[in-house]
Design a protein around this motif. Structure first.
Motif, PDB file in Angstrom:
ATOM      1  N   GLU A  53      40.547  39.146  35.373  1.00 47.56           N
ATOM      2  CA  GLU A  53      41.611  38.141  35.365  1.00 47.56           C
ATOM      3  C   GLU A  53      41.202  36.915  34.564  1.00 47.56           C
ATOM      4  O   GLU A  53      42.023  36.282  33.890  1.00 47.56           O
ATOM      5  CB  GLU A  53      41.955  37.747  36.807  1.00 47.56           C
ATOM      6  CG  GLU A  53      43.155  36.808  36.919  1.00 47.56           C
ATOM      7  CD  GLU A  53      43.503  36.508  38.369  1.00 47.56           C
ATOM      8  OE1 GLU A  53      44.332  35.600  38.579  1.00 47.56           O
ATOM      9  OE2 GLU A  53      42.957  37.173  39.275  1.00 47.56           O
ATOM     10  N   TYR A  54      39.921  36.592  34.611  1.00 42.09           N
ATOM     11  CA  TYR A  54      39.398  35.464  33.831  1.00 42.09           C
ATOM     12  C   TYR A  54      39.461  35.741  32.334  1.00 42.09           C
ATOM     13  O   TYR A  54      39.552  34.835  31.515  1.00 42.09           O
ATOM     14  CB  TYR A  54      37.953  35.188  34.267  1.00 42.09           C
ATOM     15  CG  TYR A  54      37.267  34.116  33.466  1.00 42.09           C
ATOM     16  CD1 TYR A  54      37.659  32.788  33.556  1.00 42.09           C
ATOM     17  CD2 TYR A  54      36.223  34.447  32.608  1.00 42.09           C
ATOM     18  CE1 TYR A  54      37.029  31.804  32.812  1.00 42.09           C
ATOM     19  CE2 TYR A  54      35.580  33.477  31.862  1.00 42.09           C
ATOM     20  CZ  TYR A  54      35.989  32.154  31.965  1.00 42.09           C
ATOM     21  OH  TYR A  54      35.358  31.180  31.217  1.00 42.09           O
ATOM     22  N   GLY A  55      39.423  37.011  31.963  1.00 37.47           N
ATOM     23  CA  GLY A  55      39.531  37.362  30.549  1.00 37.47           C
ATOM     24  C   GLY A  55      38.443  38.251  30.013  1.00 37.47           C
ATOM     25  O   GLY A  55      38.449  38.607  28.832  1.00 37.47           O
ATOM     26  N   LYS A 108      27.184  34.215  42.177  1.00 37.21           N
ATOM     27  CA  LYS A 108      27.364  35.663  42.134  1.00 37.21           C
ATOM     28  C   LYS A 108      28.151  36.125  40.914  1.00 37.21           C
ATOM     29  O   LYS A 108      27.735  37.028  40.176  1.00 37.21           O
ATOM     30  CB  LYS A 108      28.046  36.115  43.422  1.00 37.21           C
ATOM     31  CG  LYS A 108      28.181  37.627  43.555  1.00 37.21           C
ATOM     32  CD  LYS A 108      28.927  37.952  44.845  1.00 37.21           C
ATOM     33  CE  LYS A 108      29.159  39.444  44.982  1.00 37.21           C
ATOM     34  NZ  LYS A 108      30.068  39.747  46.113  1.00 37.21           N
ATOM     35  N   LEU A 109      29.306  35.533  40.665  1.00 35.60           N
ATOM     36  CA  LEU A 109      30.137  35.931  39.522  1.00 35.60           C
ATOM     37  C   LEU A 109      29.421  35.709  38.199  1.00 35.60           C
ATOM     38  O   LEU A 109      29.550  36.519  37.271  1.00 35.60           O
ATOM     39  CB  LEU A 109      31.458  35.165  39.531  1.00 35.60           C
ATOM     40  CG  LEU A 109      32.516  35.615  40.532  1.00 35.60           C
ATOM     41  CD1 LEU A 109      33.701  34.658  40.504  1.00 35.60           C
ATOM     42  CD2 LEU A 109      32.985  37.030  40.220  1.00 35.60           C
ATOM     43  N   LEU A 110      28.669  34.622  38.100  1.00 35.30           N
ATOM     44  CA  LEU A 110      27.935  34.338  36.863  1.00 35.30           C
ATOM     45  C   LEU A 110      26.859  35.390  36.615  1.00 35.30           C
ATOM     46  O   LEU A 110      26.665  35.839  35.481  1.00 35.30           O
ATOM     47  CB  LEU A 110      27.307  32.946  36.927  1.00 35.30           C
ATOM     48  CG  LEU A 110      28.288  31.776  37.028  1.00 35.30           C
ATOM     49  CD1 LEU A 110      27.529  30.467  37.165  1.00 35.30           C
ATOM     50  CD2 LEU A 110      29.189  31.730  35.808  1.00 35.30           C
ATOM     51  N   TYR A 111      26.159  35.801  37.683  1.00 32.54           N
ATOM     52  CA  TYR A 111      25.130  36.827  37.536  1.00 32.54           C
ATOM     53  C   TYR A 111      25.744  38.158  37.082  1.00 32.54           C
ATOM     54  O   TYR A 111      25.184  38.863  36.240  1.00 32.54           O
ATOM     55  CB  TYR A 111      24.388  37.037  38.858  1.00 32.54           C
ATOM     56  CG  TYR A 111      23.367  35.967  39.179  1.00 32.54           C
ATOM     57  CD1 TYR A 111      22.421  35.574  38.239  1.00 32.54           C
ATOM     58  CD2 TYR A 111      23.327  35.367  40.437  1.00 32.54           C
ATOM     59  CE1 TYR A 111      21.475  34.605  38.530  1.00 32.54           C
ATOM     60  CE2 TYR A 111      22.380  34.394  40.747  1.00 32.54           C
ATOM     61  CZ  TYR A 111      21.459  34.011  39.782  1.00 32.54           C
ATOM     62  OH  TYR A 111      20.522  33.056  40.080  1.00 32.54           O
ATOM     63  N   HIS A 160      20.782  44.185  40.622  1.00 24.26           N
ATOM     64  CA  HIS A 160      20.554  42.988  39.805  1.00 24.26           C
ATOM     65  C   HIS A 160      20.770  41.725  40.632  1.00 24.26           C
ATOM     66  O   HIS A 160      19.991  40.767  40.528  1.00 24.26           O
ATOM     67  CB  HIS A 160      21.503  43.001  38.602  1.00 24.26           C
ATOM     68  CG  HIS A 160      21.432  41.759  37.760  1.00 24.26           C
ATOM     69  ND1 HIS A 160      20.354  41.459  36.964  1.00 24.26           N
ATOM     70  CD2 HIS A 160      22.318  40.719  37.600  1.00 24.26           C
ATOM     71  CE1 HIS A 160      20.564  40.309  36.334  1.00 24.26           C
ATOM     72  NE2 HIS A 160      21.744  39.847  36.719  1.00 24.26           N
ATOM     73  N   LEU A 161      21.799  41.730  41.453  1.00 23.42           N
ATOM     74  CA  LEU A 161      22.063  40.569  42.309  1.00 23.42           C
ATOM     75  C   LEU A 161      20.934  40.347  43.300  1.00 23.42           C
ATOM     76  O   LEU A 161      20.506  39.206  43.531  1.00 23.42           O
ATOM     77  CB  LEU A 161      23.395  40.761  43.040  1.00 23.42           C
ATOM     78  CG  LEU A 161      24.664  40.703  42.166  1.00 23.42           C
ATOM     79  CD1 LEU A 161      25.890  41.087  42.985  1.00 23.42           C
ATOM     80  CD2 LEU A 161      24.851  39.322  41.564  1.00 23.42           C
ATOM     81  N   GLU A 162      20.425  41.426  43.867  1.00 22.23           N
ATOM     82  CA  GLU A 162      19.324  41.303  44.827  1.00 22.23           C
ATOM     83  C   GLU A 162      18.079  40.718  44.168  1.00 22.23           C
ATOM     84  O   GLU A 162      17.357  39.914  44.774  1.00 22.23           O
ATOM     85  CB  GLU A 162      19.017  42.673  45.440  1.00 22.23           C
ATOM     86  CG  GLU A 162      20.088  43.144  46.416  1.00 22.23           C
ATOM     87  CD  GLU A 162      19.769  44.516  47.000  1.00 22.23           C
ATOM     88  OE1 GLU A 162      18.820  45.161  46.494  1.00 22.23           O
ATOM     89  OE2 GLU A 162      20.453  44.924  47.959  1.00 22.23           O
ATOM     90  N   TYR A 213      25.043  40.013  33.529  1.00 25.52           N
ATOM     91  CA  TYR A 213      24.496  41.374  33.541  1.00 25.52           C
ATOM     92  C   TYR A 213      25.343  42.309  32.674  1.00 25.52           C
ATOM     93  O   TYR A 213      24.804  43.136  31.923  1.00 25.52           O
ATOM     94  CB  TYR A 213      24.441  41.886  34.986  1.00 25.52           C
ATOM     95  CG  TYR A 213      23.760  43.216  35.138  1.00 25.52           C
ATOM     96  CD1 TYR A 213      22.395  43.352  34.912  1.00 25.52           C
ATOM     97  CD2 TYR A 213      24.485  44.348  35.509  1.00 25.52           C
ATOM     98  CE1 TYR A 213      21.758  44.577  35.052  1.00 25.52           C
ATOM     99  CE2 TYR A 213      23.861  45.578  35.656  1.00 25.52           C
ATOM    100  CZ  TYR A 213      22.501  45.687  35.420  1.00 25.52           C
ATOM    101  OH  TYR A 213      21.866  46.900  35.542  1.00 25.52           O
ATOM    102  N   LEU A 214      26.636  42.183  32.752  1.00 28.40           N
ATOM    103  CA  LEU A 214      27.517  43.020  31.938  1.00 28.40           C
ATOM    104  C   LEU A 214      27.330  42.721  30.448  1.00 28.40           C
ATOM    105  O   LEU A 214      27.328  43.634  29.615  1.00 28.40           O
ATOM    106  CB  LEU A 214      28.973  42.793  32.335  1.00 28.40           C
ATOM    107  CG  LEU A 214      29.406  43.382  33.687  1.00 28.40           C
ATOM    108  CD1 LEU A 214      30.764  42.838  34.094  1.00 28.40           C
ATOM    109  CD2 LEU A 214      29.444  44.906  33.610  1.00 28.40           C
TER     110      LEU A 214
END
Length: 340
Positions: A58-60, A10-13, A36-38, A17-18
């Motif tokens: 938080e990851y950057g 999920k986070l990678l998608y 997009h996730l769907e 997308y961003l």
């Protein structure tokens, strides 16, 4: 939903997308992200998206929330600035040693590192599946180029020899084609870009000097097990090959012998050209009449002579006498060719 293995992506998608669909002029909504996730088989609720965006910050990732009228989320920075991508894109598309097919593939990879909107501005049509770079540019037809580079750099790093077939173009039926080629085994020391060409510099095993080979003319390149010859046996370089120094001395990548001291008298308009070749740490002396002299060391081979002749009467060789005489002979031969 918890049992869906794709939930782990999920986070990678969302991050992808961003990167591809947001910038400072284009924000994406939470609804866009959910859609997009769907499409990728991941179910998500609105509240979870806010948490995910917080984790990515938080990851950057430089994620900002746009205000009206551009509501939504977007990246304020990308890995490459548009001007940096344009510089790389122009270099790739102008290079004659990269084939048309490889140019298209590499251009697509570069544009995948920015938003689709920036990519389309940098290279119109790049988002089209049928995209091809401008066909009017001269391009190599050697599709082995990438493989050759990989083998060359492997040989250099592992201090091993290279075997390859080297081809020259000849006329056949009034058309320029590559000949059958000839096999070489060399000890490679460096790969050098020079005047839009890519060369490997090395020692051909039958001689005790350095020679140069255009990589786009090399085929069936293979890094072999034989150890390369020590560089110090065939050049003045002991610890490492100095590509910048050697390129300054070997004009137009013609092989030569030992560097000699040369003195050139030049028109003032050619000062930048001399600095680009010899640098600023060689003696320059201003003369009357809008001219100056420069003294430097160079390998006085055919490439160097041709480089001098490019400037016509703007550059005159004062020393050494052998170089001056050789150029006089060339000029006399050229004059004879135009005598009728």
């Amino acid at each position: 939903m918890a049992g869906n293995p794709k939930q782990k992506l999920k986070l990678l998608y969302i991050a992808d997308y961003l990167r591809r669909y947001s910038d400072e002029q284009h924000a994406v909504s939470v609804a866009d992200i959910i859609a997009h996730l769907e499409q990728n088989g991941v179910q998500a609720e609105r509240k979870s998206i806010y948490n995910d965006l917080s984790v990515l910050r938080e990851y950057g990732m430089p994620i900002e929330r746009g205000m009206a009228p551009m509501q939504g989320y977007y990246l304020t920075e990308t890995e490459f600035e548009p001007c940096e991508l344009m510089l790389l894109m122009d270099t790739i598309q102008a290079s004659p040693v990269i084939s048309q097919r490889k140019t298209a593939a590499l251009s697509r990879k570069l544009c995948s590192m920015t938003s689709v909107y920036t990519a389309e501005k940098l290279c119109p049509g790049i988002t089209d599946n049928n995209y091809h770079p401008a066909h009017s540019r001269i391009k190599s037809d050697n599709e082995e180029f990438y493989y050759s580079i990989d083998q060359i750099h492997t040989a250099i790093m592992e201090n091993r020899k290279l075997r390859f077939i080297y081809h020259h173009r000849v006329l056949a039926g009034n058309l320029p084609v590559f000949n059958a080629g000839r096999e070489f085994i060399i000890s490679p020391y460096a790969a050098i870009w020079h005047q839009d060409k890519y060369y490997v510099v090395g020692n051909y095993e039958k001689y005790d000097d350095l020679s140069h080979y255009r990589i786009d003319h090399m085929k069936k390149v293979q890094c072999i097990s034989q150890p390369a010859r020590p560089l110090s046996e065939v050049s003045d370089y002991t610890d490492r090959f100095d590509a910048a120094d050697y390129t300054r001395k070997v004009f137009n990548m013609y092989a030569g012998t030992e560097p000699v001291s040369v003195e050139l008298e030049c028109e003032d308009r050619l000062l930048e050209a001399m600095i680009e070749r010899f640098g600023i740490n060689v003696p320059y002396r201003q003369l009357a009449g809008g001219r100056f002299t420069v003294k430097a060391h160079a390998i006085a081979n055919e490439g160097f002579e041709n480089w001098i002749l490019n400037f016509g009467g703007g550059v005159v060789v004062r020393a050494p006498a052998e170089l001056r005489q050789s150029i006089k002979k060339k000029l006399a031969a050229m004059a004879a060719d135009y005598s009728y």
